[in-house]
Design a protein around this motif. Sequence first.
Motif, mmCIF file in Angstrom:
data_model
loop_
_atom_site.group_PDB
_atom_site.id
_atom_site.type_symbol
_atom_site.label_atom_id
_atom_site.label_comp_id
_atom_site.label_asym_id
_atom_site.label_seq_id
_atom_site.Cartn_x
_atom_site.Cartn_y
_atom_site.Cartn_z
ATOM 1 N N MET A 1 49.629 52.713 31.478
ATOM 2 C CA MET A 1 48.296 52.429 31.492
ATOM 3 C C MET A 1 47.508 51.519 32.199
ATOM 4 S SD MET A 1 47.297 54.128 28.295
ATOM 5 C CE MET A 1 47.053 53.740 27.000
ATOM 6 N N VAL A 2 45.912 52.620 33.167
ATOM 7 C CA VAL A 2 45.641 51.504 33.337
ATOM 8 C C VAL A 2 44.384 50.320 32.497
ATOM 9 C CG1 VAL A 2 43.212 53.178 34.067
ATOM 10 C CG2 VAL A 2 43.697 51.710 35.796
ATOM 11 N N LYS A 3 43.900 49.749 33.316
ATOM 12 C CA LYS A 3 43.352 48.460 32.498
ATOM 13 C C LYS A 3 41.979 48.583 33.472
ATOM 14 C CE LYS A 3 46.778 45.869 31.817
ATOM 15 N NZ LYS A 3 47.457 44.384 31.370
ATOM 16 N N ILE A 4 40.954 48.657 33.157
ATOM 17 C CA ILE A 4 39.419 48.596 33.423
ATOM 18 C C ILE A 4 38.678 47.600 32.340
ATOM 19 C CG2 ILE A 4 37.112 49.391 34.031
ATOM 20 C CD1 ILE A 4 38.200 52.019 34.866
ATOM 21 N N HIS A 5 38.759 46.452 33.392
ATOM 22 C CA HIS A 5 38.347 45.387 32.321
ATOM 23 C C HIS A 5 36.767 45.467 33.184
ATOM 24 C CE1 HIS A 5 41.935 43.965 32.501
ATOM 25 N NE2 HIS A 5 42.096 44.054 33.974
ATOM 26 N N PHE A 6 35.750 44.078 32.146
ATOM 27 C CA PHE A 6 34.376 44.497 32.119
ATOM 28 C C PHE A 6 34.231 43.153 31.539
ATOM 29 C CE2 PHE A 6 35.476 48.654 30.869
ATOM 30 C CZ PHE A 6 34.275 49.387 31.500
ATOM 31 N N TYR A 7 33.184 42.051 32.938
ATOM 32 C CA TYR A 7 32.899 41.360 32.894
ATOM 33 C C TYR A 7 31.329 40.601 32.934
ATOM 34 C CZ TYR A 7 37.618 40.681 35.599
ATOM 35 O OH TYR A 7 38.600 41.394 35.860
ATOM 36 N N LYS A 22 18.425 44.005 34.030
ATOM 37 C CA LYS A 22 18.298 45.587 33.832
ATOM 38 C C LYS A 22 18.864 46.579 33.461
ATOM 39 C CE LYS A 22 15.421 47.992 36.235
ATOM 40 N NZ LYS A 22 13.851 48.256 35.609
ATOM 41 N N THR A 23 20.071 46.968 32.921
ATOM 42 C CA THR A 23 20.365 47.496 32.516
ATOM 43 C C THR A 23 20.906 47.187 30.653
ATOM 44 O OG1 THR A 23 22.451 46.396 33.227
ATOM 45 C CG2 THR A 23 21.891 48.143 34.906
ATOM 46 N N ASN A 24 20.171 46.449 30.707
ATOM 47 C CA ASN A 24 20.333 45.677 29.078
ATOM 48 C C ASN A 24 21.905 45.984 28.324
ATOM 49 O OD1 ASN A 24 19.026 45.336 26.146
ATOM 50 N ND2 ASN A 24 19.189 47.634 25.498
ATOM 51 N N SER A 25 22.290 45.123 29.240
ATOM 52 C CA SER A 25 23.579 45.546 28.949
ATOM 53 C C SER A 25 24.353 43.560 28.697
ATOM 54 C CB SER A 25 24.824 46.289 29.848
ATOM 55 O OG SER A 25 26.257 45.982 29.705
ATOM 56 N N ARG A 26 25.783 43.883 28.156
ATOM 57 C CA ARG A 26 26.529 42.040 28.488
ATOM 58 C C ARG A 26 26.857 42.347 29.549
ATOM 59 N NH1 ARG A 26 30.818 42.781 23.520
ATOM 60 N NH2 ARG A 26 30.531 44.981 23.721
ATOM 61 N N PHE A 27 27.557 43.687 30.207
ATOM 62 C CA PHE A 27 28.477 43.712 31.421
ATOM 63 C C PHE A 27 27.708 43.326 32.656
ATOM 64 C CE2 PHE A 27 30.373 46.616 27.962
ATOM 65 C CZ PHE A 27 31.432 45.053 27.471
ATOM 66 N N SER A 28 28.188 42.868 33.582
ATOM 67 C CA SER A 28 27.293 42.765 34.989
ATOM 68 C C SER A 28 28.326 43.028 36.092
ATOM 69 C CB SER A 28 26.675 40.960 35.119
ATOM 70 O OG SER A 28 27.883 40.550 35.034
ATOM 71 N N ILE A 129 25.307 62.968 35.038
ATOM 72 C CA ILE A 129 24.641 61.257 35.168
ATOM 73 C C ILE A 129 23.591 61.532 36.487
ATOM 74 C CG2 ILE A 129 26.548 60.001 36.689
ATOM 75 C CD1 ILE A 129 25.944 57.806 34.544
ATOM 76 N N LYS A 130 22.031 60.992 36.110
ATOM 77 C CA LYS A 130 21.253 61.342 37.040
ATOM 78 C C LYS A 130 20.835 59.481 37.846
ATOM 79 C CE LYS A 130 20.191 65.477 35.575
ATOM 80 N NZ LYS A 130 21.369 66.427 36.046
ATOM 81 N N THR A 131 21.722 58.719 37.425
ATOM 82 C CA THR A 131 21.963 57.598 38.755
ATOM 83 C C THR A 131 23.224 57.445 38.248
ATOM 84 O OG1 THR A 131 21.640 56.094 36.783
ATOM 85 C CG2 THR A 131 19.465 57.313 37.312
ATOM 86 N N ILE A 132 23.745 55.878 38.899
ATOM 87 C CA ILE A 132 24.112 55.510 39.647
ATOM 88 C C ILE A 132 25.571 54.955 38.905
ATOM 89 C CG2 ILE A 132 24.030 54.782 42.024
ATOM 90 C CD1 ILE A 132 23.717 51.943 40.634
ATOM 91 N N PHE A 133 26.471 54.965 38.317
ATOM 92 C CA PHE A 133 27.042 54.399 36.726
ATOM 93 C C PHE A 133 27.136 52.636 36.719
ATOM 94 C CE2 PHE A 133 30.157 57.965 36.222
ATOM 95 C CZ PHE A 133 30.206 57.547 34.707
ATOM 96 N N VAL A 134 26.867 52.142 35.889
ATOM 97 C CA VAL A 134 26.983 50.707 36.699
ATOM 98 C C VAL A 134 27.352 50.583 35.061
ATOM 99 C CG1 VAL A 134 24.136 50.757 36.810
ATOM 100 C CG2 VAL A 134 24.389 51.046 34.462
ATOM 101 N N PRO A 135 27.517 48.888 35.170
ATOM 102 C CA PRO A 135 28.907 48.629 34.698
ATOM 103 C C PRO A 135 28.762 49.233 32.700
ATOM 104 C CG PRO A 135 28.362 46.921 35.864
ATOM 105 C CD PRO A 135 28.151 47.799 36.100
ATOM 106 N N LYS A 136 28.055 48.856 31.817
ATOM 107 C CA LYS A 136 28.019 49.473 30.850
ATOM 108 C C LYS A 136 27.894 50.677 30.837
ATOM 109 C CE LYS A 136 23.500 49.710 27.653
ATOM 110 N NZ LYS A 136 22.246 49.828 27.270
ATOM 111 N N ASP A 137 27.331 51.500 31.861
ATOM 112 C CA ASP A 137 27.455 53.205 31.498
ATOM 113 C C ASP A 137 29.492 53.660 32.095
ATOM 114 O OD1 ASP A 137 24.764 53.200 31.606
ATOM 115 O OD2 ASP A 137 24.387 54.410 34.368
#
Length: 160
Positions: A1-7, A22-28, A129-137
């Motif tokens: 399994m690969v792990k993707i961590h969000f901070y 700006k992204t209305n998220s808890r992840f940066s 997706i029309k914009t870049i991936f941000v951590p929330k996306d």
Amino acid sequence: MVKIHFYSAKWYLPLGTLIKTKTNSRFSHCAIELPHDNIIRHSRIGSGVMHDLIHYNKPTKTLFLPFDEKSKKGKNFIKLLDSKEGCGYDYLALFFGCWGKKIHDKDRYLCSEFCSLYITEYLNIVPDIKTIFVPKDLYLFLRGYIKGYNQIKNHADNEG
């Protein structure tokens, strides 16, 4: 399994706070960890694409995703991530991406652009997706993928 961590950045880190606001998220920030070496690979402001044995911050969330490191596709993915080491940080994508513009320099990466290589290069999925991936996306996309993957796997297990 690969792990993707969000901070989640601390409140006193202005750029991380701006990204979360700006992204209305808890992840940066996000990072990817492959099972063959447990090294955390990510793209950081000021450093670009790099790897660490441990991250300076504890992840807020971690997603576990399917990955076959012994397959040809898995080996190619590992080589791809290793080849990105030393690429710069994509400041233009950060600035314009948070305001709805899709800009990407193929030699520079945001953390979420770097981690999204799992989707585009390993899974061979091209998100509409029309914009870049941000951590929330990235988090929401991968959560949906995991849910669909598990449903298909459970259905196949029940059929067999």
